[in-house]
Motif scaffolding. Structure first.
Motif, PDB file in Angstrom:
ATOM      1  N   GLY A  96       0.760  -1.190   0.112  1.00 33.71           N
ATOM      2  CA  GLY A  96       0.139  -0.032  -0.053  1.00 33.71           C
ATOM      3  C   GLY A  96       0.886   1.022  -0.067  1.00 33.71           C
ATOM      4  N   LEU A  97       0.882   2.074  -1.187  1.00 33.93           N
ATOM      5  CA  LEU A  97       1.558   3.333  -1.201  1.00 33.93           C
ATOM      6  C   LEU A  97       0.975   4.524  -0.583  1.00 33.93           C
ATOM      7  CD1 LEU A  97       2.726   2.343  -4.870  1.00 33.93           C
ATOM      8  CD2 LEU A  97       4.259   2.013  -2.748  1.00 33.93           C
ATOM      9  N   LYS A  98       1.387   5.330  -0.094  1.00 40.17           N
ATOM     10  CA  LYS A  98       0.927   6.593   0.411  1.00 40.17           C
ATOM     11  C   LYS A  98       1.479   7.815  -0.065  1.00 40.17           C
ATOM     12  CE  LYS A  98      -0.523   4.357   4.803  1.00 40.17           C
ATOM     13  NZ  LYS A  98      -0.561   4.019   6.116  1.00 40.17           N
ATOM     14  N   GLY A  99       2.188   7.803  -0.710  1.00 41.78           N
ATOM     15  CA  GLY A  99       3.086   9.118  -1.593  1.00 41.78           C
ATOM     16  C   GLY A  99       2.194   9.257  -3.014  1.00 41.78           C
ATOM     17  N   PRO A 100       2.333  10.340  -3.388  1.00 41.56           N
ATOM     18  CA  PRO A 100       1.605  10.748  -4.654  1.00 41.56           C
ATOM     19  C   PRO A 100       2.368   9.760  -5.876  1.00 41.56           C
ATOM     20  CG  PRO A 100       3.129  12.324  -4.257  1.00 41.56           C
ATOM     21  CD  PRO A 100       3.199  11.566  -3.158  1.00 41.56           C
ATOM     22  N   VAL A 101       1.331   8.945  -6.556  1.00 33.93           N
ATOM     23  CA  VAL A 101       1.714   8.118  -7.508  1.00 33.93           C
ATOM     24  C   VAL A 101       1.098   8.316  -8.770  1.00 33.93           C
ATOM     25  CG1 VAL A 101       1.495   5.576  -8.269  1.00 33.93           C
ATOM     26  CG2 VAL A 101       2.364   6.250  -6.065  1.00 33.93           C
ATOM     27  N   ARG A 102       1.700   8.255  -9.925  1.00 31.66           N
ATOM     28  CA  ARG A 102       1.358   8.451 -11.145  1.00 31.66           C
ATOM     29  C   ARG A 102       1.407   7.269 -12.004  1.00 31.66           C
ATOM     30  NH1 ARG A 102      -0.926  13.033 -13.415  1.00 31.66           N
ATOM     31  NH2 ARG A 102       0.101  14.417 -11.810  1.00 31.66           N
ATOM     32  N   ILE A 103       0.585   6.801 -12.945  1.00 29.74           N
ATOM     33  CA  ILE A 103       0.738   5.518 -13.434  1.00 29.74           C
ATOM     34  C   ILE A 103       0.344   5.486 -14.964  1.00 29.74           C
ATOM     35  CG2 ILE A 103       0.094   2.926 -13.729  1.00 29.74           C
ATOM     36  CD1 ILE A 103      -0.734   3.082 -10.692  1.00 29.74           C
ATOM     37  N   ILE A 104       1.381   5.377 -15.958  1.00 27.68           N
ATOM     38  CA  ILE A 104       1.032   5.445 -17.038  1.00 27.68           C
ATOM     39  C   ILE A 104       1.102   4.084 -17.987  1.00 27.68           C
ATOM     40  CG2 ILE A 104       2.045   6.601 -19.382  1.00 27.68           C
ATOM     41  CD1 ILE A 104       2.832   8.914 -17.321  1.00 27.68           C
ATOM     42  N   GLU A 105       0.288   3.672 -18.709  1.00 26.44           N
ATOM     43  CA  GLU A 105       0.261   2.539 -19.263  1.00 26.44           C
ATOM     44  C   GLU A 105       0.397   2.784 -20.876  1.00 26.44           C
ATOM     45  OE1 GLU A 105      -3.215   1.664 -17.495  1.00 26.44           O
ATOM     46  OE2 GLU A 105      -2.259   0.706 -15.874  1.00 26.44           O
ATOM     47  N   THR A 106       1.044   1.662 -21.569  1.00 26.31           N
ATOM     48  CA  THR A 106       1.395   1.708 -23.105  1.00 26.31           C
ATOM     49  C   THR A 106       0.927   0.392 -23.580  1.00 26.31           C
ATOM     50  OG1 THR A 106       3.213   3.214 -22.571  1.00 26.31           O
ATOM     51  CG2 THR A 106       3.024   2.042 -24.871  1.00 26.31           C
ATOM     52  N   SER A 107       0.117   0.447 -24.654  1.00 25.77           N
ATOM     53  CA  SER A 107      -0.484  -0.975 -25.178  1.00 25.77           C
ATOM     54  C   SER A 107       0.547  -1.091 -26.550  1.00 25.77           C
ATOM     55  CB  SER A 107      -1.821  -0.741 -25.636  1.00 25.77           C
ATOM     56  OG  SER A 107      -1.941   0.204 -26.658  1.00 25.77           O
ATOM     57  N   GLY A 108       0.204  -2.395 -27.007  1.00 27.04           N
ATOM     58  CA  GLY A 108       1.132  -2.628 -28.242  1.00 27.04           C
ATOM     59  C   GLY A 108       2.675  -2.783 -28.087  1.00 27.04           C
ATOM     60  N   LEU A 109       2.748  -3.583 -27.093  1.00 27.23           N
ATOM     61  CA  LEU A 109       4.237  -3.668 -26.865  1.00 27.23           C
ATOM     62  C   LEU A 109       4.983  -4.808 -27.790  1.00 27.23           C
ATOM     63  CD1 LEU A 109       5.901  -2.551 -24.787  1.00 27.23           C
ATOM     64  CD2 LEU A 109       5.704  -4.446 -23.217  1.00 27.23           C
ATOM     65  N   SER A 110       4.163  -5.333 -28.688  1.00 23.63           N
ATOM     66  CA  SER A 110       4.865  -6.250 -29.715  1.00 23.63           C
ATOM     67  C   SER A 110       4.637  -5.696 -31.035  1.00 23.63           C
ATOM     68  CB  SER A 110       4.177  -7.722 -29.712  1.00 23.63           C
ATOM     69  OG  SER A 110       4.373  -8.189 -28.702  1.00 23.63           O
ATOM     70  N   SER A 111       3.970  -4.480 -31.283  1.00 25.23           N
ATOM     71  CA  SER A 111       3.756  -3.732 -32.494  1.00 25.23           C
ATOM     72  C   SER A 111       5.092  -3.085 -33.211  1.00 25.23           C
ATOM     73  CB  SER A 111       2.847  -2.798 -32.318  1.00 25.23           C
ATOM     74  OG  SER A 111       2.685  -1.684 -33.549  1.00 25.23           O
ATOM     75  N   SER A 112       5.159  -3.684 -34.433  1.00 28.09           N
ATOM     76  CA  SER A 112       6.414  -3.286 -35.113  1.00 28.09           C
ATOM     77  C   SER A 112       6.318  -1.734 -35.655  1.00 28.09           C
ATOM     78  CB  SER A 112       6.715  -4.310 -36.578  1.00 28.09           C
ATOM     79  OG  SER A 112       5.651  -4.305 -37.280  1.00 28.09           O
ATOM     80  N   GLN A 113       4.998  -1.440 -35.733  1.00 32.51           N
ATOM     81  CA  GLN A 113       5.012  -0.177 -36.213  1.00 32.51           C
ATOM     82  C   GLN A 113       4.947   1.021 -34.854  1.00 32.51           C
ATOM     83  OE1 GLN A 113       4.732   0.514 -39.598  1.00 32.51           O
ATOM     84  NE2 GLN A 113       4.862  -2.050 -39.717  1.00 32.51           N
ATOM     85  N   ALA A 114       4.796   0.649 -33.992  1.00 26.18           N
ATOM     86  CA  ALA A 114       4.687   1.541 -32.653  1.00 26.18           C
ATOM     87  C   ALA A 114       5.974   2.385 -32.499  1.00 26.18           C
ATOM     88  CB  ALA A 114       4.369   0.614 -31.445  1.00 26.18           C
ATOM     89  N   ASP A 115       5.717   3.915 -32.357  1.00 28.01           N
ATOM     90  CA  ASP A 115       6.796   4.884 -32.059  1.00 28.01           C
ATOM     91  C   ASP A 115       6.424   5.439 -30.770  1.00 28.01           C
ATOM     92  OD1 ASP A 115       8.316   6.936 -31.765  1.00 28.01           O
ATOM     93  OD2 ASP A 115       7.840   8.151 -33.703  1.00 28.01           O
ATOM     94  N   TYR A 116       7.261   4.661 -29.753  1.00 27.08           N
ATOM     95  CA  TYR A 116       6.965   4.647 -28.274  1.00 27.08           C
ATOM     96  C   TYR A 116       7.255   6.231 -27.807  1.00 27.08           C
ATOM     97  CZ  TYR A 116       6.221  -0.746 -28.395  1.00 27.08           C
ATOM     98  OH  TYR A 116       5.739  -1.473 -28.855  1.00 27.08           O
ATOM     99  N   SER A 117       8.216   6.777 -28.432  1.00 28.75           N
ATOM    100  CA  SER A 117       8.644   7.933 -28.150  1.00 28.75           C
ATOM    101  C   SER A 117       7.503   8.977 -28.295  1.00 28.75           C
ATOM    102  CB  SER A 117       9.962   8.582 -28.616  1.00 28.75           C
ATOM    103  OG  SER A 117      11.023   7.718 -28.426  1.00 28.75           O
ATOM    104  N   ALA A 118       6.909   8.916 -29.366  1.00 29.12           N
ATOM    105  CA  ALA A 118       5.882   9.809 -29.625  1.00 29.12           C
ATOM    106  C   ALA A 118       4.543   9.469 -28.876  1.00 29.12           C
ATOM    107  CB  ALA A 118       5.202   9.590 -31.362  1.00 29.12           C
ATOM    108  N   GLU A 119       4.278   8.266 -28.565  1.00 24.99           N
ATOM    109  CA  GLU A 119       3.190   7.862 -27.818  1.00 24.99           C
ATOM    110  C   GLU A 119       3.475   8.316 -26.317  1.00 24.99           C
ATOM    111  OE1 GLU A 119       2.016   3.703 -27.678  1.00 24.99           O
ATOM    112  OE2 GLU A 119       2.092   3.722 -29.921  1.00 24.99           O
TER     113      GLU A 119
END
Lengths: 554, 368
Positions: free
Chosen positions: B80-103
């Motif tokens: 159980g975390l009590k500090g401020p937490v921000r969670i970011i999710e990214t899909s398509g982790l096998s996608s050959s076309q994905a530009d993760y920097s841009a996303e």
């Protein structure tokens, strides 16, 4: 061969791997992005930045990995020191160790820029820096190639943009031209329809017993109407030329007969002004040629008409000479010479332009639209020649042009259309055998005109106000002839004709289009729909009787 | 910061729900859940439960988990975390076309740079390294990164990441934590043969090595050393002792674990770049345990919060009973501080001084 020791092997492996990371994309940013992260991992560095001279003469920052760190570069004073050192010794690598053991390396790229590497921990070995030099030379080449590729792409994109803009402008111009042509065609139809009524009724009136002053009034109506018709024809011709829709015909004709007929028609104008109208015709010219006799007559009519118009005293001469001749072709030189007011060189510069006369006062004094010479010049050009002018003010004018006409072995069939004598014969013939005629015409005045003209021949007449009624009547009655207006409500003349041609009739009627749509394309459309003949409105009584003359008799 | 750390060895979802409720009752503002693959949770049931949670949730299902100086094939840990937490999710982790920097650029826009980034990825996705390059590109070298690959030891890709959207597959998750962290990253594997050029590769598959079919060369080298005959049936049983290593300029080696052989190509956990140079590595239990101890030394003085261990499951499989020694060696350095974590399919860290990397067969310890 001596085996390489492990450290040299590692260095060579590193060079191999780095070299093959270069040039994976033709675009600079993508190329560096596919190189830098892997290169930094191989070199155990935490950041890499690239400065490049993109054509300005000075290297400027163009890439960072991680991108987030480019924002801090401008505030980095130690980095500024390194860059200054590079400016003094551009070919050397420069290194600097900062707080907490972080090192900055500036590695030159063959004079076009440099790479900055940020590393923590142990410094990079000097032999590794040496090994990086040829790698960065390759990177420099790849960067330049990418810049060149992007410049070329940009130029290509600009060229494509320009092409698309030009294409758009062309389409817009074509659409505007089409709209203008359609407008002219519609206007021409709208003007011709009432004009047909005016001229037709004036002709009918002329046949009735009239007082002298009344006859003069009718004659004036006819002359004015004819002038108006000629103006409309000029405008239509000009519209066709402008739209590039002028089509020339190749007909067999007797050149001398054509010239004589023309002079016969125009002579009264010259005589009316007390001018002599002379012809010099070289007799060795071949009797029969192939060409567009109608358009040739139109040009000569215009040139002779102008000569008569602008000459107060003296004479107007037409010369037709042969320049050369072989078995297939003859070069004919046409000259129209007058003793009129003449034209100055300045005025002659814009004489062949549309809506232009020698000066604006000419229009007021002599009338006309200023289209005649422009049309004639275009017609001659379309026939392969060019009209030339020689003139001096006060000393008359000389227009000439040469045309190559094919020599014909086939004797031209004698021309009948437009010759009053032939028309009279036709009228006589048409009255001898009575026809059953259906007049399909939505305009009441034109319907009445046709009825009055045909009643003189004693023909049996029925009328239809639209195409649908015309088809119904054609089914019921056994007509010899249907005079079919092209534009009618409910069903137009073309569709009505198609419908009649599919009817199971005992015998199909002769169908003559009778329309103010005066374009050649309209004539074609009528004939393709199954019509037999075509009369353009406004038509004369003679033209109508000539059409009747062609109707097959039982 | 007084944070809750709860563990249950029970494989049931009810046990997980109970621990989560307890953490929430203790005032947790976010939940980090590490669960063992042996629980065989029902993904549908778990997704519904995750979507209904009132606080942000992160974490994953891993081959095993570590708690109380022991590793467990079933059970779960709720932190159980009590500090401020921000969670970011990214899909398509096998996608050959994905530009993760841009996303990630749009997802991270206007966010201050965090001090620590905890990353969970689907360990069987095919473009993990490319995703990590995107993360590093956008967040820079200042944060400390650590994390690992979730998934199952049967190497079948299935939902394995805890999220407020449900249980996710082929995703990555970044947890931005505003608290300084120190990491220790060591593996202890040694070069055995090489170098070899990866003459053909596609994402996480090595197709040919030194212009020969990859498995043929690998088999020749491994058979000669182990005295056995490696084949597709016994592949991982033998290959767990012979990973590949990619050398870095300072002499460090990043390990790549071949886990299966498919049509003569070697499938690894994480990408192997075409034209890269690899070595065949070999491990000695003593060296691996010493490396783990060395990683613990790096975080020893980081702070008093529980130390998070991200260790490769194949170290467990390689060390077998001696893995207890590795855990004991780490615990011995931590002076009684709580230790928990996951045994993963690939480990993530930037070693605090270099680029963000995806490791295999490596011990990563994070202390704050």
């Amino acid at each position: 061969m001596n085996p390489l020791d492990p450290s040299r092997l590692s260095l060579l492996s590193l060079q191999y791997e780095l070299a093959l990371l270069i040039g994976q994309s033709p675009r600079l940013s993508a190329m560096l992005r596919s190189f830098m992260p892997s290169a930094l991992k191989l070199l155990d560095c935490r950041a890499g930045h690239v400065w490049l001279d993109t054509g300005t003469g000075t290297a400027a920052h163009c890439f960072s990995f991680p991108a987030r760190e480019k924002a801090t570069l401008s505030e980095d004073t130690q980095l500024a020191q390194l860059i200054e050192a590079h400016q003094h010794r551009p070919d050397a690598a420069h290194a600097l160790t900062r707080e907490q053991g972080r090192q900055l390396y500036l590695l030159p790229m063959a004079g076009s820029g440099f790479v900055i590497l940020v590393r923590e921990g142990t410094p990079l070995e000097s032999r590794l820096l040496t090994a990086l030099a040829p790698i960065l030379a390759r990177l420099d080449t790849a960067c330049r190639a990418c810049l060149e590729f992007e410049r070329t792409e940009q130029l290509r994109a600009h060229a494509e943009e320009a092409r698309l803009a030009a294409e758009e402008a062309r389409l817009a111009a074509e659409a505007a031209n089409r709209a203008k042509s359609e407008f002219l065609a519609v206007m021409s139809h709208e003007i011709r329809t009432p004009l047909n009524g005016i001229l037709g009724m004036a002709q009918l009136l002329e046949l009735s017993p009239l007082a002298a002053d009344q006859r003069e009034c009718v004659s004036t109506i006819q002359q004015s109407g004819t002038t108006l018709l000629s103006l409309i024809n000029d405008i239509l011709d000009f519209a066709k030329i402008e739209a590039g829709r002028l089509e020339l015909e190749a007909r067999h004709f007797a050149l001398r007969d054509e010239i004589d007929a023309l002079l016969g028609l125009i002579r009264p104008l010259a005589q009316g002004k007390g001018l002599a109208l002379t012809l010099h015709y070289e007799n060795q010219l071949p009797p029969n040629v192939i060409g567009d006799s109608t358009r040739l007559r139109q040009v000569l009519w215009n040139l002779l008409g102008n000569a008569i118009k602008f000459t107060a005293h003296g004479q107007v001469a037409l010369e037709v000479r042969q320049l050369s001749c072989d078995a297939r072709c003859t070069q004919v030189h046409f000259v129209v010479r007058d003793t009129g007011i003449g034209i100055s060189p300045e005025q002659s510069q814009h004489l062949f332009k549309a809506f232009s006369q020698a000066d604006s006062s000419t229009t007021r004094q002599y009338g006309g639209t200023g289209l005649g010479l422009a049309i004639s010049a275009s017609l001659v050009e379309a026939m392969g020649g060019a009209i030339k002018l020689e003139s001096e003010p006060g000393k008359g004018a000389c227009f000439d042009f040469a045309l190559e006409l094919r020599v014909s072995d086939t004797p031209a069939s004698p021309q009948v259309s437009g010759k009053p004598s032939a028309a009279r014969l036709a009228l006589e013939r048409s009255t001898q055998s009575k026809l059953k005629v259906l007049i399909a015409e939505d305009n009441a005045i034109n319907r009445l005109l046709a009825i009055r003209l045909l009643q003189q021949g004693g023909h049996t007449l029925e009328t239809a106000e639209n195409g649908r009624i015309a088809v119904d009547k054609a089914q019921q009655g056994d007509f010899d002839l249907i005079l079919m207006d092209m534009q009618m409500p409910e069903l137009d003349g073309v569709d009505a004709t198609r419908a009649i041609r599919t009817l199971p009739l005992r015998r199909q009627p002769h169908i003559v289009a009778m329309t103010a749509n005066a374009y050649d394309a309209d004539r074609k459309r009528c004939l393709e729909a199954g019509m037999n003949d075509f009369i353009a409105k406004p038509f004369s009584a003679e033209q109508l009787f000539l059409a009747l003359d062609k109707v097959p008799r039982n | 910061m007084d944070e809750t750390l709860l563990f249950s060895p029970e494989p049931t979802s009810k046990a997980l729900f109970r621990l989560a409720e307890q953490a929430l009752a203790d005032g947790a503002q976010a939940l980090m859940i590490l669960a063992a693959d042996g629980n065989r949770y029902d993904p549908v049931e778990l997704s519904s439960w995750l979507q209904a949670l009132p606080v942000p949730v992160c974490g994953g299902i891993f081959p095993q988990i570590v708690f109380g100086r022991m590793h467990h094939e079933t059970g779960c840990i709720v932190h159980g975390l009590k500090g401020p937490v921000r969670i970011i999710e990214t899909s398509g982790l096998s996608s050959s076309q994905a530009d993760y920097s841009a996303e990630l650029e749009s997802a991270l826009q206007d966010l201050p740079s965090p001090q620590t980034v905890f990353i969970v990825v689907d360990g069987l996705a095919q473009r993990i390294a490319a995703f990590l390059d995107g993360v590093y590109d956008m967040l820079g070298s200042d944060p400390v990164y650590f994390g690992g690959g979730a998934g199952s030891l049967d190497f079948q890709q299935r939902p394995c990441i805890f999220s407020n959207k449900g249980l996710l597959v082929d995703h990555a998750q970044m947890v931005l934590i505003d608290r300084p962290t120190r990491v220790g990253v060591r593996h202890g594997w040694q070069k055995h043969a090489g170098p070899f050029v990866v003459t053909q590769a596609e994402r996480n598959r090595i197709i040919s090595l030194d212009y020969q079919p990859a498995f043929e060369l690998y088999r020749t080298l491994v058979d000669a050393d182990c005295g056995d005959s490696i084949n597709s049936e016994n592949f991982f049983e033998i290959a767990k002792g012979y990973p590949f290593g990619m050398e870095r300029a300072g002499g460090e080696v990043v390990v790549r674990d071949p886990i299966t052989v498919v049509d003569g190509t070697l499938v690894c956990v994480g990408e192997v770049g075409p034209n890269s140079i690899v070595f065949l590595l070999k491990g000695q239990p003593e060296a691996l345990i010493a490396a783990a101890e060395s990683a613990a030394l790096a975080v020893k003085d980081a702070g008093d919060a529980p130390v998070i261990m991200i260790d490769c499951i194949s170290r467990v499989l390689f060390l077998e009973a001696r893995f207890e020694e590795e855990l004991a060696a780490v615990a011995a350095q931590l002076d009684g501080r709580a230790l928990f974590g996951a045994l993963t399919l690939g480990e993530i860290a930037n070693r605090g001084d270099g680029c963000l990397e995806f490791f295999n067969k490596t011990m990563v310890l994070a202390g704050s």
